[in-house]
Design an enzyme around this catalytic site. Structure first.
Site, PDB file in Angstrom:
ATOM      1  N   SER A 221      -1.612  -1.549   8.510  1.00 41.84           N
ATOM      2  CA  SER A 221      -1.484  -2.529   7.432  1.00 41.84           C
ATOM      3  C   SER A 221      -0.106  -2.381   6.794  1.00 41.84           C
ATOM      4  CB  SER A 221      -2.615  -2.350   6.412  1.00 41.84           C
ATOM      5  OG  SER A 221      -2.563  -3.358   5.427  1.00 41.84           O
ATOM      6  N   THR A 222      -0.038  -2.037   5.503  1.00 39.69           N
ATOM      7  CA  THR A 222       1.245  -1.945   4.800  1.00 39.69           C
ATOM      8  C   THR A 222       2.183  -0.956   5.501  1.00 39.69           C
ATOM      9  OG1 THR A 222       0.034  -2.310   2.747  1.00 39.69           O
ATOM     10  CG2 THR A 222       2.317  -1.544   2.557  1.00 39.69           C
ATOM     11  N   HIS A 249      -3.038  -6.040   9.513  1.00 40.77           N
ATOM     12  CA  HIS A 249      -3.392  -6.971   8.444  1.00 40.77           C
ATOM     13  C   HIS A 249      -2.223  -7.922   8.196  1.00 40.77           C
ATOM     14  CE1 HIS A 249      -6.268  -3.659   6.752  1.00 40.77           C
ATOM     15  NE2 HIS A 249      -6.765  -4.272   7.807  1.00 40.77           N
ATOM     16  N   MET A 342      -2.635   0.217   3.121  1.00 39.12           N
ATOM     17  CA  MET A 342      -3.444   0.322   1.916  1.00 39.12           C
ATOM     18  C   MET A 342      -4.923   0.229   2.270  1.00 39.12           C
ATOM     19  SD  MET A 342      -1.742  -1.657  -1.300  1.00 39.12           S
ATOM     20  CE  MET A 342      -2.372  -3.218  -0.768  1.00 39.12           C
ATOM     21  N   ASP A 345      -9.635   0.451   5.550  1.00 36.97           N
ATOM     22  CA  ASP A 345     -10.072  -0.195   6.785  1.00 36.97           C
ATOM     23  C   ASP A 345      -9.697   0.666   7.989  1.00 36.97           C
ATOM     24  OD1 ASP A 345     -11.130  -2.217   8.404  1.00 36.97           O
ATOM     25  OD2 ASP A 345      -9.192  -3.217   8.590  1.00 36.97           O
TER      26      ASP A 345
END
Length: 405
Positions: A221-222, A249, A342, A345
């Site tokens: 993600s991030t 994401h 973040m 998940d």
């Protein structure tokens, strides 16, 4: 009279995260300032209409986080970004872009130049719901990235030059595993997982599988685009015998551009997954934005299934659903990696892979932009090993080519 702090935030903060907003729209500067100022732990210290003014002011204003528009007059965001980071290396830049192919391409370029992450501007056609989603995403990212700066004094810069230098350098000693301090909006919305992240780090490690690897599954993600580029630059020559599935994401359009970048880094075919597509060795499949990507057995083949169900862990695509089906189909032949991001998940899905006998590698806190997803995986005791992004590439290559863990 000041407004009360939103639920879950401190009522008073001695030293709030300092934010600079750079956008040529006076309306955008105003609304972002109002939104962020409602959080007691965030403080807008400067707003500017172009990159030149931001560069000139960054040392005076001393922001922890800069929200940087990419298309502005006089000096655009791409030009300003390296100048800002040269002047103040320990700040983080969050770029804002439109949900278009050009916006995605420019955002990916910005991240290769040192931006920590991006936020896609809301589509006006989607109305108030899009604005609310943008506000939540922006605030959560500013807070999480700002907390990382305060704890660590900056972020790892995974630019192309840095990645090449790190690739040539000898392996660093593994970073120690530390408790996770960040609590993003996503984590606060999932109190059970958030509570896990506040406990002492779980030192439990799952054993590596002794079976040959038949699939590589990655969640991020991030900070993920930078980490994926580094990882696939390292492992590209060694993935010819297995299919690779990735959930990052990202919204639609952005995932298509990400696939192109990952494919170039690996020197392998890479694209968004297509419903019903048969997995092929040496091919990289990225979950398309706005769809969950699952795997299914059809006869002798493993095929991709795209699912338009509700978000999982507040994400769509989400890592957990893909990891679940990977574990079900491949069992002890799975090698999975949970990269920077973040929230949590992928942590539970990693547990299902480990329970099925597969292997799970988590990125360490030192090289993660945000140690949420890999940190949660470690907290739950679902990781086989915690490694830096450079060490992950070497370990994955060794396992893919038949080496022992």
């Amino acid at each position: 009279m000041s407004s009360p702090a939103p639920a879950g935030e401190p009522a008073h903060v001695e030293d709030p995260i300092r934010v600079m907003i750079v956008d040529d729209s006076v309306f955008i500067r105003g609304i972002l300032s109002n939104w962020l100022s409602e959080s007691a732990d965030l403080r807008v210290v400067a707003t500017h209409a172009n990159g030149r003014r931001a560069v000139d002011d960054v040392l005076k204003s001393q922001p922890d986080v800069i929200i940087l528009d990419l298309e502005m007059p006089e000096m655009d965001g791409l030009t300003a970004l390296p100048l800002i980071l040269e002047k103040k290396p320990n700040t983080v830049v969050l770029v804002a872009s439109t949900l278009t192919r050009r916006g995605a391409e420019v955002s990916m370029k910005a991240m290769s130049l040192g931006a920590a992450d991006y936020v896609p501007k809301p589509d006006a056609g989607r109305g108030i719901s899009a604005a609310d989603e943008f506000r939540r995403d922006l605030t959560a990212k500013v807070r999480s990235l700002g907390q990382r700066v305060r704890r660590r004094g900056g972020l790892p810069r995974v630019t192309a030059a840095a990645a090449a230098a790190a690739h040539a350098a000898p392996a660093a000693a593994p970073a120690s595993v530390r408790p996770v301090a960040e609590r993003s909006a996503v984590e606060r919305a999932a109190p059970a997982t958030s509570a896990l992240l506040q406990k002492k780090v779980n030192d439990k490690r799952r054993p590596y599988s002794m079976a040959p690897v038949s699939i590589l599954a990655v969640g991020s993600s991030t900070g993920g685009p930078q980490a994926l580029t580094r990882l696939f630059t390292d492992i590209g020559p060694n993935i010819g015998s297995v299919p690779v599935v990735i959930v990052q994401h990202m919204p639609a359009t952005f995932t298509a551009i990400l696939a192109e970048h990952v494919g170039r880094a690996a020197g392998r075919p890479a694209a968004e997954g297509v419903d019903g597509e048969v997995l092929k060795p040496g091919h990289i499949y990225i979950a398309p934005g706005g769809k969950h990507m699952l795997l299914e057995k059809v006869g002798a083949d493993k095929v991709i299934r795209l699912n338009d169900g509700p978000p999982v862990n507040f994400c769509k695509p989400a890592v957990d659903p893909m990891f679940d089906t990977v574990a079900e189909l491949y069992g002890r032949n799975v090698l999975s990696v949970v990269l920077t991001g973040m929230g949590s998940d992928g942590a539970k899905g990693a547990g299902r892979i480990a329970d099925a006998g597969g292997s799970v590698i988590a990125q360490d806190e030192e090289t993660s932009v945000v140690w949420g997803m890999p940190g949660a995986t470690v907290q739950l005791g679902n990781a086989s090993e915690v490694l830096s992004i450079g060490e992950i590439g070497r370990k994955v290559s060794r396992l893919l080519t038949g080496g022992r863990a």
